[in-house]
Design a protein around this motif. Sequence first.
Motif, PDB file in Angstrom:
ATOM      1  N   THR A   1       0.822  -1.168  -0.173  1.00 45.01           N
ATOM      2  CA  THR A   1       0.077   0.158   0.077  1.00 45.01           C
ATOM      3  C   THR A   1       0.861   1.018  -0.001  1.00 45.01           C
ATOM      4  N   ILE A   2       0.353   2.412  -1.072  1.00 43.58           N
ATOM      5  CA  ILE A   2       1.197   3.447  -1.111  1.00 43.58           C
ATOM      6  C   ILE A   2       0.257   4.858  -0.171  1.00 43.58           C
ATOM      7  N   PRO A   3       0.974   5.133   0.930  1.00 40.00           N
ATOM      8  CA  PRO A   3       0.216   6.250   1.628  1.00 40.00           C
ATOM      9  C   PRO A   3      -0.172   7.415   0.731  1.00 40.00           C
ATOM     10  N   GLU A   4      -1.068   8.203   1.130  1.00 41.04           N
ATOM     11  CA  GLU A   4      -1.490   9.430   0.417  1.00 41.04           C
ATOM     12  C   GLU A   4      -0.185  10.566   0.514  1.00 41.04           C
ATOM     13  N   ALA A   5      -0.183  11.183  -0.421  1.00 40.16           N
ATOM     14  CA  ALA A   5       0.304  12.422  -0.942  1.00 40.16           C
ATOM     15  C   ALA A   5       1.819  12.510  -0.082  1.00 40.16           C
ATOM     16  N   LYS A   6       2.570  11.770  -0.585  1.00 37.96           N
ATOM     17  CA  LYS A   6       4.218  11.854  -0.194  1.00 37.96           C
ATOM     18  C   LYS A   6       4.015  11.760   1.618  1.00 37.96           C
ATOM     19  N   SER A   7       3.419  11.015   1.932  1.00 38.41           N
ATOM     20  CA  SER A   7       3.560  10.747   3.441  1.00 38.41           C
ATOM     21  C   SER A   7       4.251   9.434   3.596  1.00 38.41           C
ATOM     22  N   GLY A   8       4.514   9.056   2.936  1.00 36.40           N
ATOM     23  CA  GLY A   8       5.363   7.645   3.000  1.00 36.40           C
ATOM     24  C   GLY A   8       5.435   6.918   1.688  1.00 36.40           C
ATOM     25  N   LYS A   9       6.250   5.780   1.800  1.00 30.63           N
ATOM     26  CA  LYS A   9       6.179   5.090   0.414  1.00 30.63           C
ATOM     27  C   LYS A   9       5.705   3.715   0.384  1.00 30.63           C
ATOM     28  N   GLY A  10       5.215   3.120  -0.752  1.00 35.32           N
ATOM     29  CA  GLY A  10       4.935   1.737  -0.725  1.00 35.32           C
ATOM     30  C   GLY A  10       5.983   0.906  -2.034  1.00 35.32           C
ATOM     31  N   LYS A  11       5.249  -0.093  -2.331  1.00 34.28           N
ATOM     32  CA  LYS A  11       6.066  -0.630  -3.643  1.00 34.28           C
ATOM     33  C   LYS A  11       5.013  -1.044  -4.587  1.00 34.28           C
ATOM     34  N   ILE A  12       5.676  -1.122  -5.762  1.00 35.13           N
ATOM     35  CA  ILE A  12       4.835  -1.563  -6.774  1.00 35.13           C
ATOM     36  C   ILE A  12       5.586  -2.597  -7.699  1.00 35.13           C
ATOM     37  N   GLN A  13       4.874  -3.301  -8.391  1.00 37.56           N
ATOM     38  CA  GLN A  13       5.362  -4.432  -9.394  1.00 37.56           C
ATOM     39  C   GLN A  13       4.923  -3.959 -10.832  1.00 37.56           C
ATOM     40  N   ILE A  14       6.022  -3.936 -11.557  1.00 38.88           N
ATOM     41  CA  ILE A  14       6.005  -3.402 -12.849  1.00 38.88           C
ATOM     42  C   ILE A  14       7.015  -4.380 -13.900  1.00 38.88           C
ATOM     43  N   SER A  15       6.531  -4.492 -15.177  1.00 35.25           N
ATOM     44  CA  SER A  15       7.140  -5.195 -16.035  1.00 35.25           C
ATOM     45  C   SER A  15       7.847  -4.424 -16.984  1.00 35.25           C
ATOM     46  N   VAL A  16       9.053  -4.686 -17.180  1.00 39.09           N
ATOM     47  CA  VAL A  16       9.815  -3.848 -18.109  1.00 39.09           C
ATOM     48  C   VAL A  16      10.716  -4.564 -18.973  1.00 39.09           C
TER      49      VAL A  16
END
Length: 183
Positions: A130-145
């Motif tokens: 989970t990514i917190p709102e408006a730059k109040s913390g960071k989360g993670k994503i999975q992406i294919s490149v």
Amino acid sequence: MNFLEHYEPLLKAFWYIALPVSIFFLLQTISTFIGLSGSETDADTHDGDMPFELFTLRNLINFLLGFSWTGISFYQSVENKTILIGISVLVGLLFVGVFFFLIKQILKLSEDNSFKIENTINKTAEVYLTIPEAKSGKGKIQISVNGSFHELDAITNSQEKLASGSAVKVVAVEHNLVIVEKI
């Protein structure tokens, strides 16, 4: 080259082209395989769809190789010498065409597929943590490149948090951190 004395002028010309060109081709091939082909090869000068320049020494050697050896090979078989020269020119051009094709296939093997975080911009991803709102913390994503999955730290400018499993789009990259927005 005493063996050429009794040949007709056209056949002599084919031999005078074939012998030095074959030796040069052999030396060029050996130097390429041992890594002495120089810093700027035909394969390095590609521009767009054309993998290299049309008029190069290597292409001239390929043309002359096909031209001369075809002329020698079919000299006795083809009575009309104009047709023989035409066939020789066509085979010379075929040699250049085959070389173009081979180099194009080799260039595909040298494609750079190393991961660059900038290549994620405008791509879709899935929120992993989970990514917190408006730059109040960071989360993670999975992406294919480039066919492989990457897990990257992500933030959002949105006023709502982005839950795990949400589809997002990468809009920017800052300091190895991707900025995403909900799709």
